[in-house]
Scaffold this active site. Sequence first.
Site, PDB file in Angstrom:
ATOM      1  N   ASP A 191     104.305  -9.146  12.605  1.00  0.00           N
ATOM      2  CA  ASP A 191     103.717  -7.844  12.278  1.00  0.00           C
ATOM      3  C   ASP A 191     102.319  -7.814  12.872  1.00  0.00           C
ATOM      4  O   ASP A 191     101.910  -8.746  13.586  1.00  0.00           O
ATOM      5  CB  ASP A 191     103.685  -7.605  10.767  1.00  0.00           C
ATOM      6  CG  ASP A 191     103.895  -6.132  10.417  1.00  0.00           C
ATOM      7  OD1 ASP A 191     103.023  -5.321  10.801  1.00  0.00           O
ATOM      8  OD2 ASP A 191     104.908  -5.795   9.799  1.00  0.00           O
ATOM      9  N   HIS A 258     104.092  -2.162  14.983  1.00  0.00           N
ATOM     10  CA  HIS A 258     103.738  -3.374  14.219  1.00  0.00           C
ATOM     11  C   HIS A 258     103.655  -4.574  15.172  1.00  0.00           C
ATOM     12  O   HIS A 258     104.140  -5.663  14.870  1.00  0.00           O
ATOM     13  CB  HIS A 258     104.754  -3.629  13.113  1.00  0.00           C
ATOM     14  CG  HIS A 258     104.628  -2.675  11.957  1.00  0.00           C
ATOM     15  ND1 HIS A 258     103.541  -2.642  11.126  1.00  0.00           N
ATOM     16  CD2 HIS A 258     105.466  -1.703  11.515  1.00  0.00           C
ATOM     17  CE1 HIS A 258     103.690  -1.698  10.208  1.00  0.00           C
ATOM     18  NE2 HIS A 258     104.850  -1.101  10.427  1.00  0.00           N
ATOM     19  N   GLU A 321     107.373   2.955  11.559  1.00  0.00           N
ATOM     20  CA  GLU A 321     105.947   3.260  11.583  1.00  0.00           C
ATOM     21  C   GLU A 321     105.311   3.037  12.953  1.00  0.00           C
ATOM     22  O   GLU A 321     104.176   2.562  13.061  1.00  0.00           O
ATOM     23  CB  GLU A 321     105.212   2.439  10.512  1.00  0.00           C
ATOM     24  CG  GLU A 321     105.678   2.762   9.093  1.00  0.00           C
ATOM     25  CD  GLU A 321     104.970   1.953   8.031  1.00  0.00           C
ATOM     26  OE1 GLU A 321     104.755   2.482   6.937  1.00  0.00           O
ATOM     27  OE2 GLU A 321     104.652   0.777   8.299  1.00  0.00           O
TER      28      GLU A 321
END
Length: 764
Positions: A191, A258, A321
């Site tokens: 991440d 990420h 995201e």
Amino acid sequence: MRFAALFFCLAFCGFAHATPVSLIPLPAQLQLAKGSFKVDEKTSIRVPANDQAASASAQYLAGLIASTRGLHLGVTDAGVASQAIVFQRNPKLAHAEGYILDVTPKGIRIEAHDDAGLFYGAVTLFQLLTPNAQHGEVQVPALHINDWPRFAWRGVMLDSARHFQAVDKVKQLLDQMAQHKLNVLHWHLTDDQGWRIEIKRYPELTRIGAWRTPPDAGHDGEPVRYGGFYTQDQIRDVVAYAAARHITVMPEIDMPGHAQAAVASYPQIGVTGKRPPVSVDWGVNPYLYNVDDASFQFIDNVLDEVMALFPSHYIHVGGDEAIKDQWKASAAVQAKLRTLHLKDEDALQGWFIGRIGSYLSAHGRRLIGWDEILDGGVPADATVMSWRGTDGAIKAAKLGHDVVMSPAPDLYLDSLQSQLPDETAGRGPVRSLEDVYRFNPVPAVLDAAQAAHVLGAQANAWTEHMPSMRHVEHAAFPRLDALSEVVWSPASSRDWMGFLARLPAQFQRYAAQQVDYADSAFAPVIQVDANTALKSGKALVKLSNQAGYGAIHYTMDGSAPDGQAPLYDKPFNVIWPVTIKAAVYASDGGMLAAARTRLIDREHLLSRTGAELVNCKGSDFRLHLQPMPDATSMLPVYAVNIFDTCQQYLAAPLDDIASIHVEVARLERNFALAHDIKLVVPRPHSTPHGELVVHLDRCDGPAIASAALPDPANSTRRFALDAALTPQHDEHNLCLVFTAPTDGPLYAFDRVSLIPSSENKAKP
């Protein structure tokens, strides 16, 4: 009388649902019979000759019983015999992972068609052999169990990217997963905040990407350097350890977003070519993988090593995201988008994910990703993990994709378990034990054909606010008990009170294995009406707990309440000052929840903790944060809204109140909000570092008190502010606002106290 009936039921009604055997998850079919079978040191475990899987399950059972009950059972392949525990194959059993377990006065037999069935039969027998915390021999009731799982996917996601867990801690989680018949560990390994998997071809991923410099490094207990990674040998060890417990470890390598830790290691795979730091900010960071051939070659090479380490059929690629700002700003990326004749950046992400899916398919693997992969189109054979509620799962199933239910906040283990004053760090809203137990993995809007695409469900342990495995265990257990019953047991057998009746024995198993479970569902809540008590000098005390289960015992002399202390059955009046302590017990006398204490005196009746304050209107976002992002202590925690600092003290009694005393904690503002930055409410300030301002009735009401915040560079992280209040009468809501600049630290309320005039302070 109504109160008496209600609280008598609170104490005892649930016990009527108690079963003679405390099994979690509840088997598909269970029939009790007459008699029992005694298991002691003379009892042997018999397995078929040359059946390595049966022998492994038998040895697993023997090891568990030895470590938890101190009962040592020998394992032999000397043939089938009575007065023994026998493992046996039964090719006629149709259900994958299913088993039959029979207990008669002559012995115990576990039958299964496959290896997993034998193992899960051993897990069930382990629970039968540990009905309490005693050691030595045990009488097992005669019964017949025919059991199999409702869903094939029964998972837990462990986030090791935000906070790193040592290998032995990961194994502890695997041990408990096995005992709950959970069979997929979704291992989140990369991440923005860390790259945790050794890739031989790209050593910078762990030399650089596995480490970050925390905010305010080296101060107040924050480490100077934080991180860690798993070597390939360690990963093989974990995968083998899990496989021995019939758990598949599925890796997640995040893309295209990420990706900041990866780009920090190899800037050329990013969009800008510049090297960012490994992120210290939770949330949504802007760094994406590039879409050129060199970046895909990097990803393919990484996936080659990942697939060599993890034999799982599925490889998780994230897909969530990924804000597209960098792609939109890049001339090269925009040229690529036009060359591919794609309409927008979402479609480009769809193309990106499709290319990765094709590469995995060519190597005999299958892509799975979070539900954002649906936004730009997705390969036909991709599996979707629904986290943004259940809408993604519904859409995917209707399109013919297999789905795994993992919705926020229902199955997010970083969701708070309660509003207790001692609840640990996490995010709102509360998702209680009962919330998890009542979760339905199959949305009602799906028809039978669409519902067949639901593979199962998993709970996610995101670790932004869980820096240690102690935090993870506290968040996971007993909510994973509830999940295990949701994904294993038939939906028709769901019985909340019956489930609660089976938990005390499970808590004793946790204690024997040193699992730091939460007692939040059973913890006593001690309620009083503070304003009424201040006026009358007496307090009406109400005791309850979240689950509505257990016997609540209490004391008023400061002593610890045991099972002989007064039993709560209805509200009672006390003359303050007084200290109330309460604890909750099960029907067998075992403690369900440790004692909680409430001191009732003038000072505490005129104060509220930060957790007792409520958000002002306009934003329901709420986090419970630790003092520092990487703090490993369980307490203290502070309730904050990172979008709006305004908090309300409801119905504050302001007659004869002269001033306000506020205990404050300064926290790091380490949150990457991306496009949500527009939701942050700025407040005008008149001093360099901002103020605490108290408004009357409304957040735009008149200011009746103010105190300047100190210079962060020259003050401690915890400090107090005092301010005189403009005289008021009656009860009013107080809006307390920090006007500190939004590019600086966060401030949180530890405790807010109303200070009476000197005349009032002198009153008894």
